[in-house]
Scaffold this motif. Structure first.
Motif, mmCIF file in Angstrom:
data_model
loop_
_atom_site.group_PDB
_atom_site.id
_atom_site.type_symbol
_atom_site.label_atom_id
_atom_site.label_comp_id
_atom_site.label_asym_id
_atom_site.label_seq_id
_atom_site.Cartn_x
_atom_site.Cartn_y
_atom_site.Cartn_z
ATOM 1 N N ALA A 125 0.804 -1.224 0.000
ATOM 2 C CA ALA A 125 0.000 0.000 0.000
ATOM 3 C C ALA A 125 0.839 1.278 0.000
ATOM 4 O O ALA A 125 0.277 2.370 0.017
ATOM 5 N N TRP A 126 2.173 1.133 -0.019
ATOM 6 C CA TRP A 126 3.029 2.316 -0.070
ATOM 7 C C TRP A 126 3.252 2.810 -1.500
ATOM 8 O O TRP A 126 3.922 3.805 -1.717
ATOM 9 N N ARG A 127 2.675 2.096 -2.474
ATOM 10 C CA ARG A 127 2.894 2.482 -3.870
ATOM 11 C C ARG A 127 2.244 3.828 -4.188
ATOM 12 O O ARG A 127 1.300 4.237 -3.520
ATOM 13 N N GLY A 128 2.743 4.494 -5.211
ATOM 14 C CA GLY A 128 2.114 5.732 -5.684
ATOM 15 C C GLY A 128 2.213 6.858 -4.682
ATOM 16 O O GLY A 128 1.195 7.424 -4.283
ATOM 17 N N LYS A 129 3.432 7.177 -4.262
ATOM 18 C CA LYS A 129 3.690 8.302 -3.338
ATOM 19 C C LYS A 129 2.983 8.128 -2.002
ATOM 20 O O LYS A 129 2.486 9.100 -1.415
ATOM 21 N N ARG A 130 2.855 6.901 -1.548
ATOM 22 C CA ARG A 130 2.191 6.668 -0.262
ATOM 23 C C ARG A 130 3.173 6.198 0.805
ATOM 24 O O ARG A 130 2.771 5.657 1.828
ATOM 25 N N ALA A 131 4.484 6.400 0.591
ATOM 26 C CA ALA A 131 5.472 5.947 1.565
ATOM 27 C C ALA A 131 5.262 6.631 2.911
ATOM 28 O O ALA A 131 5.393 6.003 3.963
ATOM 29 N N MET A 132 4.903 7.915 2.875
ATOM 30 C CA MET A 132 4.712 8.633 4.135
ATOM 31 C C MET A 132 3.494 8.102 4.886
ATOM 32 O O MET A 132 3.481 8.071 6.118
ATOM 33 N N THR A 133 2.484 7.649 4.151
ATOM 34 C CA THR A 133 1.308 7.050 4.802
ATOM 35 C C THR A 133 1.745 5.790 5.550
ATOM 36 O O THR A 133 1.380 5.571 6.712
ATOM 37 N N TRP A 134 2.545 4.953 4.876
ATOM 38 C CA TRP A 134 3.068 3.743 5.509
ATOM 39 C C TRP A 134 3.887 4.098 6.754
ATOM 40 O O TRP A 134 3.711 3.519 7.819
ATOM 41 N N MET A 135 4.750 5.084 6.600
ATOM 42 C CA MET A 135 5.679 5.402 7.696
ATOM 43 C C MET A 135 4.955 6.005 8.903
ATOM 44 O O MET A 135 5.280 5.674 10.044
ATOM 45 N N THR A 136 3.967 6.865 8.657
ATOM 46 C CA THR A 136 3.212 7.394 9.806
ATOM 47 C C THR A 136 2.472 6.261 10.511
ATOM 48 O O THR A 136 2.356 6.255 11.739
ATOM 49 N N GLY A 137 2.020 5.274 9.725
ATOM 50 C CA GLY A 137 1.358 4.119 10.322
ATOM 51 C C GLY A 137 2.309 3.317 11.192
ATOM 52 O O GLY A 137 1.963 2.913 12.302
ATOM 53 N N VAL A 138 3.532 3.085 10.691
ATOM 54 C CA VAL A 138 4.517 2.303 11.455
ATOM 55 C C VAL A 138 4.881 3.042 12.746
ATOM 56 O O VAL A 138 4.947 2.429 13.826
ATOM 57 N N VAL A 139 5.089 4.350 12.650
ATOM 58 C CA VAL A 139 5.449 5.104 13.864
ATOM 59 C C VAL A 139 4.275 5.097 14.847
ATOM 60 O O VAL A 139 4.470 4.960 16.065
ATOM 61 N N ALA A 140 3.053 5.181 14.321
ATOM 62 C CA ALA A 140 1.882 5.116 15.211
ATOM 63 C C ALA A 140 1.817 3.755 15.906
ATOM 64 O O ALA A 140 1.465 3.664 17.089
ATOM 65 N N PHE A 141 2.175 2.695 15.179
ATOM 66 C CA PHE A 141 2.206 1.335 15.755
ATOM 67 C C PHE A 141 3.227 1.278 16.891
ATOM 68 O O PHE A 141 2.924 0.805 18.004
ATOM 69 N N LEU A 142 4.442 1.799 16.642
ATOM 70 C CA LEU A 142 5.483 1.777 17.672
ATOM 71 C C LEU A 142 5.069 2.645 18.872
ATOM 72 O O LEU A 142 5.265 2.263 20.032
ATOM 73 N N ALA A 143 4.462 3.793 18.593
ATOM 74 C CA ALA A 143 4.010 4.666 19.683
ATOM 75 C C ALA A 143 2.909 3.987 20.485
ATOM 76 O O ALA A 143 2.819 4.151 21.708
ATOM 77 N N SER A 144 2.076 3.189 19.810
ATOM 78 C CA SER A 144 1.005 2.477 20.515
ATOM 79 C C SER A 144 1.590 1.430 21.453
ATOM 80 O O SER A 144 1.090 1.234 22.572
ATOM 81 N N ILE A 145 2.642 0.748 21.004
ATOM 82 C CA ILE A 145 3.299 -0.243 21.856
ATOM 83 C C ILE A 145 3.878 0.455 23.090
ATOM 84 O O ILE A 145 3.737 -0.031 24.219
ATOM 85 N N GLY A 146 4.482 1.623 22.884
ATOM 86 C CA GLY A 146 5.026 2.395 24.005
ATOM 87 C C GLY A 146 3.931 2.852 24.957
ATOM 88 O O GLY A 146 4.105 2.845 26.177
ATOM 89 N N THR A 147 2.794 3.228 24.402
ATOM 90 C CA THR A 147 1.691 3.688 25.244
ATOM 91 C C THR A 147 1.128 2.539 26.067
ATOM 92 O O THR A 147 0.863 2.681 27.264
ATOM 93 N N ALA A 148 0.956 1.390 25.421
ATOM 94 C CA ALA A 148 0.460 0.224 26.150
ATOM 95 C C ALA A 148 1.448 -0.143 27.268
ATOM 96 O O ALA A 148 1.049 -0.405 28.406
ATOM 97 N N PHE A 149 2.729 -0.113 26.947
ATOM 98 C CA PHE A 149 3.767 -0.459 27.924
ATOM 99 C C PHE A 149 3.721 0.479 29.131
ATOM 100 O O PHE A 149 3.713 0.026 30.288
#
Lengths: 227, 62, 322
Positions: A115-139
């Motif tokens: 889903a990062w195709r067609g200039k969507r790399a930043m969408t992917w990356m914000t999602g990954v950082v949100a995932f990591l931040a969620s793990i930190g929040t749960a922790f």
């Protein structure tokens, strides 16, 4: 301006304003016109249940934040002392389990769609950082429970954090610091990342199927689907 | 004398008590709680089902 | 780069045909559904809340372990006393490859276990005459002498039946038995819990000292291991009882179970380094040839978009760029 002028003339005049505010508004409207921000149609290729897990993740986040706000209203001790508080804590826990489960399924889906195709790399990356931040929040949430879990998790996790120098600044045995991270800093980060992620999704649109070509001889209406 | 817990506590008591000794599976180096295995299993089932189940085609589309 | 140019670029999604869809309705239904599901799960399963261990419960339940720990705190041989940064300079700490990140971060939470965990609490409470004398004798002794006393008493406790201080063989332990016996009284009465927490100010939210003292004993660890929370039990992803835990930490806790991490003295730094690298790979996946091609090669996408491909036969989607 006389009252007899047509309203759109005001709009046109405003759009020409050469100040910072006008420039920001023009930029926002160009990048994300209202019909892209809140479209009432979607591409015909969006035909799978996997698309539901994005909105389910956002819905679970809303429940996590809502139940967290109720716990915040009564303070960190409440859930140990009151059966209603314990029930709200249970809702907070289970909505977090749902939130992370939905988010991971969403991640799997978006990975297999590339889903990062067609200039969507930043969408992917914000999602990954949100995932990591969620793990930190749960922790930090586990650390803020004030029970055996918190004692054990903090005294264990300190070694990992200390080993790379983070523990000197992010002290998992400081309940006050962890509670602040859990209910202020990390939720704010997740909020910003979620809004950013969603705005990027709306701006670029949903990624087309791999190798798909828009049907050229048809316009972009719903009647196209018949070959 | 029989004393009942206050009404809200009774209403909010969970019918399934997950406290008590945990159930764990061991498989070589892997140790996993049944609870975590169920969660991960449900996630995989949801993912596969989301991909394989036919998505209803809306009437308005054609 | 060259390969990318020969592959087809992804077209603009807005050039594709659409069908009506109500995003807001979908979102509202999703919120209601997740709320109901959460209400249900919380009602059926509740949530765990194992009571915390206190110094009082620990010293009452296992006075031998408490006393043995107190002697190591006084003698500077406990895990905390030997830790290094950020608590003291007794060790260098772990390294990530050549990088001594733990040392670089410095001693930000200085802890002197003998003073903070034993001597200061003894001085801050009303002192029986024997304790006043023992404190004076301890303070007058050289560091060497102090180490000899605590070392000898530690050994003797280890040999005593059940580690019981009352059954220790006679020997030259100096004032140490008097000091630790008084500390045990303070522990059992709950006084020590309050003293470890109060670092000279009234309001307090920092449990660093209290938790480090607890963690130096084996009582807390025994409680946690019974609940499968130990590091070598994949404990990071586990929860007390039969509750699901932080299953999303599976990869983090996995490394601690395998070599070379398992037996490395730098295990924590290595695991953190590995996870940082893997997180960076996930973050930058769209730019990494090979990894970003996996979706195209696994062809799961053909299932996801099977309706579209059936209606719009695409000769070679596998040649498209991912």
């Amino acid at each position: 301006m006389s009252a007899t002028e047509h309203p759109t003339e005001h709009l046109a005049e405003h759009l020409d304003t050469h100040n910072w505010t006008g420039a920001l508004r023009r930029r926002a409207l160009r990048e994300l016109p209202p019909d892209r921000l809140l479209p009432d149609s979607q591409p015909a290729y969006m035909s799978s249940w996997i698309y539901l897990f994005g909105v389910l993740t956002v819905a679970a986040l809303a429940v996590v934040i809502g139940t967290g706000c109720v716990l915040a209203l009564k303070g960190p001790q409440w859930w140990h002392l009151s059966s209603l508080g314990h029930y709200v804590n249970s809702m907070h826990l289970w909505s977090v389990e749902l939130f992370l489960a939905f988010m991971v399924i969403h991640l799997w889906g978006k990975f297999f769609m590339a889903a990062w195709r067609g200039k969507r790399a930043m969408t992917w990356m914000t999602g990954v950082v949100a995932f990591l931040a969620s793990i930190g929040t749960a922790f930090t949430g586990y650390l803020a429970q004030q029970n055996l879990d918190s004692q054990w998790i903090s005294t264990q996790a300190k070694d990992g954090l200390n080993s790379v120098g983070i523990g000197a600044y992010f002290n998992v045995m400081d309940f006050g610091q962890m509670l602040m991270w859990h209910i202020v800093l990390l939720p704010a980060a997740i909020g910003v990342l979620t809004v950013w992620h969603l705005v990027l999704v709306r701006r670029r649109g949903i990624v087309p199927p791999i190798g798909a070509v828009p049907p050229e001889d048809e316009n972009t209406s719903e009647k196209e689907d018949r070959p | 004398m029989l004393t009942l817990p206050p009404l809200p506590a009774r209403l909010l008591a969970a019918p399934i008590d997950l406290n008590g000794p945990g159930h764990y599976l061991h498989w070589g180096v892997i140790q996993i709680s049944v609870a975590n295995l169920v969660v991960i299993g449900l996630m995989l089932i949801a993912f596969v089902a989301a991909i394989l189940l036919p998505f209803p085609r809306k009437r308005g589309r054609r | 780069m060259k390969r990318g140019r020969t592959r087809e670029q992804t077209p603009d999604s807005h050039a594709f045909p659409t069908r009506p869809y109500d995003l807001v309705k979908e979102a509202v239904i999703a919120v209601i559904a997740v709320t109901l599901l959460t209400f249900g799960l919380a009602a059926v399963f509740s949530s765990p809340d194992e009571k915390p261990v206190t110094v009082a419960t620990w010293s009452q339940a296992d006075p031998a372990d408490f006393t043995a720990t107190a002697v190591t705190e006084l003698g500077g041989t406990s895990a905390t006393a030997q830790y290094g940064p950020p608590y003291n300079t007794a060790a260098d700490g772990q390294k990530l490859g050549p990088l001594p990140l733990q040392t670089w971060a410095g001693v930000k939470h200085p802890i002197d276990t003998a003073n903070d965990f034993v001597l200061q609490p003894l001085r801050q409470t009303p002192e029986p005459a024997a304790v006043t004398a023992a404190l004076a004798r301890w303070n007058a002794a050289s560091a060497d002498q102090q180490t000899k006393w605590t070392g000898a008493y530690s050994d003797a406790l280890g040999k005593a039946p059940n580690g019981d201080p009352a059954k220790v063989a006679a020997g030259d332990y100096g004032p140490v038995p008097v000091l630790t016996a008084r500390l045990l009284q303070l522990g059992q009465s709950g006084t020590l819990d309050a003293q470890l927490l109060a670092e000279g100010h009234y309001f307090q939210t920092d449990y660093t000292r209290a938790l480090l003292f607890l963690a130096d004993g084996s009582y807390l660890q025994d409680q946690a291991r019974t609940q499968h929370l130990g590091g070598d039990q994949w404990g990071m992803m586990n929860e007390t009882g039969n509750y699901p835990g932080q299953a999303w930490l599976w990869l983090y806790t996995f490394w601690y179970q395998v070599q070379p991490y398992k037996s490395s003295t730098n295990a924590d730094a290595l695991v953190w380094g590995t996870m940082a690298l893997l997180s960076a790979l996930l973050l930058l996946l769209p730019f990494i040839p090979g990894l970003r091609d996996i979706p195209r090669l696994t062809r799961v996408y053909k299932l996801i978009w099977r309706d579209w491909y059936r209606d719009h036969p695409t000769p070679n989607p596998g040649t498209a760029r991912t």
